[in-house]
Design a protein around this motif. Sequence first.
Motif, PDB file in Angstrom:
ATOM      1  N   VAL A  21      20.323  58.488 -17.259  1.00  0.00           N
ATOM      2  CA  VAL A  21      19.546  58.175 -18.333  1.00  0.00           C
ATOM      3  C   VAL A  21      19.096  59.606 -19.150  1.00  0.00           C
ATOM      4  CG1 VAL A  21      17.806  56.766 -19.629  1.00  0.00           C
ATOM      5  CG2 VAL A  21      19.199  55.761 -17.596  1.00  0.00           C
ATOM      6  N   TYR A  68      16.968  52.527 -23.843  1.00  0.00           N
ATOM      7  CA  TYR A  68      17.358  52.235 -22.507  1.00  0.00           C
ATOM      8  C   TYR A  68      16.502  51.401 -21.738  1.00  0.00           C
ATOM      9  CZ  TYR A  68      19.905  52.555 -18.012  1.00  0.00           C
ATOM     10  OH  TYR A  68      20.648  52.227 -16.793  1.00  0.00           O
ATOM     11  N   ARG A  71      16.826  48.001 -23.209  1.00  0.00           N
ATOM     12  CA  ARG A  71      17.893  47.407 -23.057  1.00  0.00           C
ATOM     13  C   ARG A  71      18.577  47.255 -24.194  1.00  0.00           C
ATOM     14  NH1 ARG A  71      16.501  49.525 -18.427  1.00  0.00           N
ATOM     15  NH2 ARG A  71      16.071  48.149 -16.502  1.00  0.00           N
ATOM     16  N   LEU A  74      22.576  51.470 -23.772  1.00  0.00           N
ATOM     17  CA  LEU A  74      22.347  52.114 -22.116  1.00  0.00           C
ATOM     18  C   LEU A  74      23.062  53.393 -22.117  1.00  0.00           C
ATOM     19  CD1 LEU A  74      22.825  48.625 -20.479  1.00  0.00           C
ATOM     20  CD2 LEU A  74      20.725  49.670 -21.253  1.00  0.00           C
ATOM     21  N   ARG A  75      22.710  54.245 -22.528  1.00  0.00           N
ATOM     22  CA  ARG A  75      23.389  55.486 -22.751  1.00  0.00           C
ATOM     23  C   ARG A  75      23.191  56.510 -21.429  1.00  0.00           C
ATOM     24  NH1 ARG A  75      21.776  59.484 -27.612  1.00  0.00           N
ATOM     25  NH2 ARG A  75      21.730  61.538 -26.255  1.00  0.00           N
ATOM     26  N   GLY A  91      28.177  55.340 -22.690  1.00  0.00           N
ATOM     27  CA  GLY A  91      27.115  54.555 -22.811  1.00  0.00           C
ATOM     28  C   GLY A  91      27.634  53.167 -23.240  1.00  0.00           C
TER      29      GLY A  91
END
Length: 188
Positions: A21, A68, A71, A74-75, A91
Amino acid sequence: MDPVLLNFPMEITTDRLWLHVPRPGEGEEVNEAIRESVDELKPWLHFAREVPAVEDTEKNIREAYSKYLLRKNLRFHIYDRENRDFLGVIGLNHINWDIPKFEIYYWMRTSAAGKGYMSEAAEAVNEFAFRELKANRVEIRVATKNTGSRKIPEKLGYALEGVLRNEDKHSDGHLMDMCVYAKVPEDQ
């Protein structure tokens, strides 16, 4: 269940890669990769139409970290496991948790292209989506003329479901068509 309460990994490892992340403080190395690769990225990616300042890249990274945790996107940043060099970004966005459905997006720095890193990262994120997130659909959308990026979903066995005509614009203002590739659990 509220997606914010879902627990899943904040990093993924493969044979050659470490995906994690985005972390505050990575703005300079990510910005360096954008500067190196802007000519190759510019036709396809909106963020690369102008080289951002390091501060803008750092802000983007901090926002990505927050998204992230919420949610919403999501990279992952892609690093070489051996030497920890920053290679690119991958992502999941356009998330619909009710299905659940995701779209994989990615870009690779120019000096790392053509070495199979993105295929490896995309395969890992594909597995993450189906195994950890219980995806019922994962898409990859790529400009029809972006032949390099089209190789990724094709190599991973994604089905070309169609072409969306005049779906986006090149940096020069011309309209471009987008291929829609997808996988569902039965395709795994």
